[in-house]
Design a protein around this motif. Structure first.
Motif, PDB file in Angstrom:
ATOM      1  N   TYR A 106       0.843  -1.202   0.000  1.00  0.00           N
ATOM      2  CA  TYR A 106       0.000   0.000   0.000  1.00  0.00           C
ATOM      3  C   TYR A 106       0.879   1.252   0.000  1.00  0.00           C
ATOM      4  O   TYR A 106       0.661   2.172  -0.785  1.00  0.00           O
ATOM      5  N   ASN A 107       1.859   1.271   0.886  1.00  0.00           N
ATOM      6  CA  ASN A 107       2.755   2.425   0.965  1.00  0.00           C
ATOM      7  C   ASN A 107       3.520   2.638  -0.337  1.00  0.00           C
ATOM      8  O   ASN A 107       3.697   3.773  -0.785  1.00  0.00           O
ATOM      9  N   ALA A 108       3.972   1.562  -0.947  1.00  0.00           N
ATOM     10  CA  ALA A 108       4.701   1.667  -2.217  1.00  0.00           C
ATOM     11  C   ALA A 108       3.781   2.211  -3.312  1.00  0.00           C
ATOM     12  O   ALA A 108       4.177   3.098  -4.086  1.00  0.00           O
ATOM     13  N   LEU A 109       2.558   1.702  -3.384  1.00  0.00           N
ATOM     14  CA  LEU A 109       1.605   2.169  -4.388  1.00  0.00           C
ATOM     15  C   LEU A 109       1.222   3.619  -4.140  1.00  0.00           C
ATOM     16  O   LEU A 109       1.152   4.421  -5.067  1.00  0.00           O
ATOM     17  N   TYR A 110       1.009   3.970  -2.887  1.00  0.00           N
ATOM     18  CA  TYR A 110       0.659   5.351  -2.533  1.00  0.00           C
ATOM     19  C   TYR A 110       1.784   6.301  -2.941  1.00  0.00           C
ATOM     20  O   TYR A 110       1.535   7.383  -3.484  1.00  0.00           O
ATOM     21  N   SER A 111       3.020   5.896  -2.694  1.00  0.00           N
ATOM     22  CA  SER A 111       4.170   6.730  -3.082  1.00  0.00           C
ATOM     23  C   SER A 111       4.233   6.924  -4.590  1.00  0.00           C
ATOM     24  O   SER A 111       4.534   8.020  -5.074  1.00  0.00           O
ATOM     25  N   THR A 112       3.945   5.874  -5.331  1.00  0.00           N
ATOM     26  CA  THR A 112       3.934   5.960  -6.789  1.00  0.00           C
ATOM     27  C   THR A 112       2.893   6.968  -7.255  1.00  0.00           C
ATOM     28  O   THR A 112       3.176   7.833  -8.093  1.00  0.00           O
ATOM     29  N   ILE A 113       1.707   6.865  -6.698  1.00  0.00           N
ATOM     30  CA  ILE A 113       0.625   7.767  -7.095  1.00  0.00           C
ATOM     31  C   ILE A 113       0.929   9.198  -6.680  1.00  0.00           C
ATOM     32  O   ILE A 113       0.694  10.144  -7.445  1.00  0.00           O
ATOM     33  N   LEU A 114       1.488   9.384  -5.489  1.00  0.00           N
ATOM     34  CA  LEU A 114       1.863  10.737  -5.061  1.00  0.00           C
ATOM     35  C   LEU A 114       2.950  11.322  -5.950  1.00  0.00           C
ATOM     36  O   LEU A 114       3.016  12.537  -6.131  1.00  0.00           O
ATOM     37  N   GLY A 115       3.791  10.465  -6.512  1.00  0.00           N
ATOM     38  CA  GLY A 115       4.804  10.936  -7.450  1.00  0.00           C
ATOM     39  C   GLY A 115       4.175  11.582  -8.680  1.00  0.00           C
ATOM     40  O   GLY A 115       4.642  12.617  -9.157  1.00  0.00           O
ATOM     41  N   TYR A 116       3.113  10.974  -9.187  1.00  0.00           N
ATOM     42  CA  TYR A 116       2.388  11.570 -10.308  1.00  0.00           C
ATOM     43  C   TYR A 116       1.809  12.922  -9.915  1.00  0.00           C
ATOM     44  O   TYR A 116       1.865  13.883 -10.675  1.00  0.00           O
ATOM     45  N   LEU A 117       1.259  13.001  -8.713  1.00  0.00           N
ATOM     46  CA  LEU A 117       0.667  14.248  -8.247  1.00  0.00           C
ATOM     47  C   LEU A 117       1.731  15.323  -8.069  1.00  0.00           C
ATOM     48  O   LEU A 117       1.539  16.474  -8.474  1.00  0.00           O
ATOM     49  N   ALA A 118       2.863  14.947  -7.513  1.00  0.00           N
ATOM     50  CA  ALA A 118       3.950  15.913  -7.310  1.00  0.00           C
ATOM     51  C   ALA A 118       4.449  16.477  -8.639  1.00  0.00           C
ATOM     52  O   ALA A 118       4.704  17.675  -8.756  1.00  0.00           O
ATOM     53  N   LYS A 119       4.573  15.615  -9.639  1.00  0.00           N
ATOM     54  CA  LYS A 119       5.013  16.078 -10.960  1.00  0.00           C
ATOM     55  C   LYS A 119       4.010  17.049 -11.568  1.00  0.00           C
ATOM     56  O   LYS A 119       4.389  17.993 -12.257  1.00  0.00           O
ATOM     57  N   ALA A 120       2.742  16.828 -11.309  1.00  0.00           N
ATOM     58  CA  ALA A 120       1.703  17.708 -11.853  1.00  0.00           C
ATOM     59  C   ALA A 120       1.669  19.043 -11.124  1.00  0.00           C
ATOM     60  O   ALA A 120       1.375  20.076 -11.727  1.00  0.00           O
ATOM     61  N   ILE A 121       1.999  19.029  -9.844  1.00  0.00           N
ATOM     62  CA  ILE A 121       1.931  20.253  -9.040  1.00  0.00           C
ATOM     63  C   ILE A 121       3.177  21.114  -9.223  1.00  0.00           C
ATOM     64  O   ILE A 121       3.097  22.336  -9.150  1.00  0.00           O
ATOM     65  N   GLU A 122       4.326  20.531  -9.490  1.00  0.00           N
ATOM     66  CA  GLU A 122       5.579  21.286  -9.648  1.00  0.00           C
ATOM     67  C   GLU A 122       5.471  22.427 -10.661  1.00  0.00           C
ATOM     68  O   GLU A 122       5.884  23.535 -10.367  1.00  0.00           O
ATOM     69  N   PRO A 123       4.918  22.180 -11.861  1.00  0.00           N
ATOM     70  CA  PRO A 123       4.795  23.301 -12.795  1.00  0.00           C
ATOM     71  C   PRO A 123       3.914  24.427 -12.250  1.00  0.00           C
ATOM     72  O   PRO A 123       4.173  25.596 -12.520  1.00  0.00           O
ATOM     73  N   GLU A 124       2.925  24.084 -11.459  1.00  0.00           N
ATOM     74  CA  GLU A 124       2.070  25.093 -10.840  1.00  0.00           C
ATOM     75  C   GLU A 124       2.870  25.936  -9.859  1.00  0.00           C
ATOM     76  O   GLU A 124       2.707  27.143  -9.794  1.00  0.00           O
ATOM     77  N   LYS A 125       3.760  25.296  -9.101  1.00  0.00           N
ATOM     78  CA  LYS A 125       4.601  26.024  -8.157  1.00  0.00           C
ATOM     79  C   LYS A 125       5.529  26.986  -8.901  1.00  0.00           C
ATOM     80  O   LYS A 125       5.784  28.090  -8.461  1.00  0.00           O
ATOM     81  N   ALA A 126       6.049  26.524 -10.037  1.00  0.00           N
ATOM     82  CA  ALA A 126       6.980  27.352 -10.814  1.00  0.00           C
ATOM     83  C   ALA A 126       6.290  28.601 -11.354  1.00  0.00           C
ATOM     84  O   ALA A 126       6.922  29.637 -11.520  1.00  0.00           O
ATOM     85  N   LYS A 127       5.005  28.501 -11.616  1.00  0.00           N
ATOM     86  CA  LYS A 127       4.248  29.644 -12.138  1.00  0.00           C
ATOM     87  C   LYS A 127       4.025  30.714 -11.080  1.00  0.00           C
ATOM     88  O   LYS A 127       3.802  31.871 -11.406  1.00  0.00           O
ATOM     89  N   GLN A 128       4.061  30.333  -9.811  1.00  0.00           N
ATOM     90  CA  GLN A 128       3.812  31.284  -8.734  1.00  0.00           C
ATOM     91  C   GLN A 128       4.928  32.313  -8.701  1.00  0.00           C
ATOM     92  O   GLN A 128       6.092  32.019  -8.931  1.00  0.00           O
TER      93      GLN A 128
END
Length: 125
Positions: A90-112
């Motif tokens: 579960y933890n491994a799968l959750y980390s994988t999914i959070l990785g996708y979310l982090a990659k999607a949020i990073e460009p948003e942070k850069a725009k700030q």
């Protein structure tokens, strides 16, 4: 009859958890969500299953009495064993999914717009 009701209830809980995960993953984008949809479904299933296993361990304890013919012995609760195995996956799968979310949020942070603090603390990096 009772088991059927519990199974329907579990299916509803899994669906509710799946929908929650999809809402959380919205920043990832529809196309990528399609790509990880199976992972989200598995994570929802694991979340509900872990909850069930956890309740079993709370109710029956981590060690249970096991009867084998005339022999009575104390053994690890099978629910505890399953929980321990599944929580790692579960933890491994959750980390994988959070990785996708982090990659999607990073460009948003850069725009700030920067307030200059990070540059000041980081020495202008």
């Amino acid at each position: 009859m009772e088991k059927e009701i519990n199974e329907i209830n579990k299916d509803e809980l899994i669906l509710k958890e799946y929908r929650k995960l999809k809402r959380i993953m919205k920043p990832v984008g529809k196309e990528q969500i399609k790509a990880i949809d199976d992972l989200l479904q598995r994570l929802a299933f694991m979340t509900i299953t872990l909850s069930d296993l956890e309740n079993d361990v709370k109710e029956n304890g981590a060690i249970v009495l096991f009867e084998n013919g005339k022999q009575l012995m104390r053994v690890e609760n099978p629910a505890q064993k399953s929980y321990n195995t599944m929580i790692n996956r579960y933890n491994a799968l959750y980390s994988t999914i959070l990785g996708y979310l982090a990659k999607a949020i990073e460009p948003e942070k850069a725009k700030q717009v920067s307030d200059g603090f990070d540059e000041f603390v980081g020495g202008g990096r």
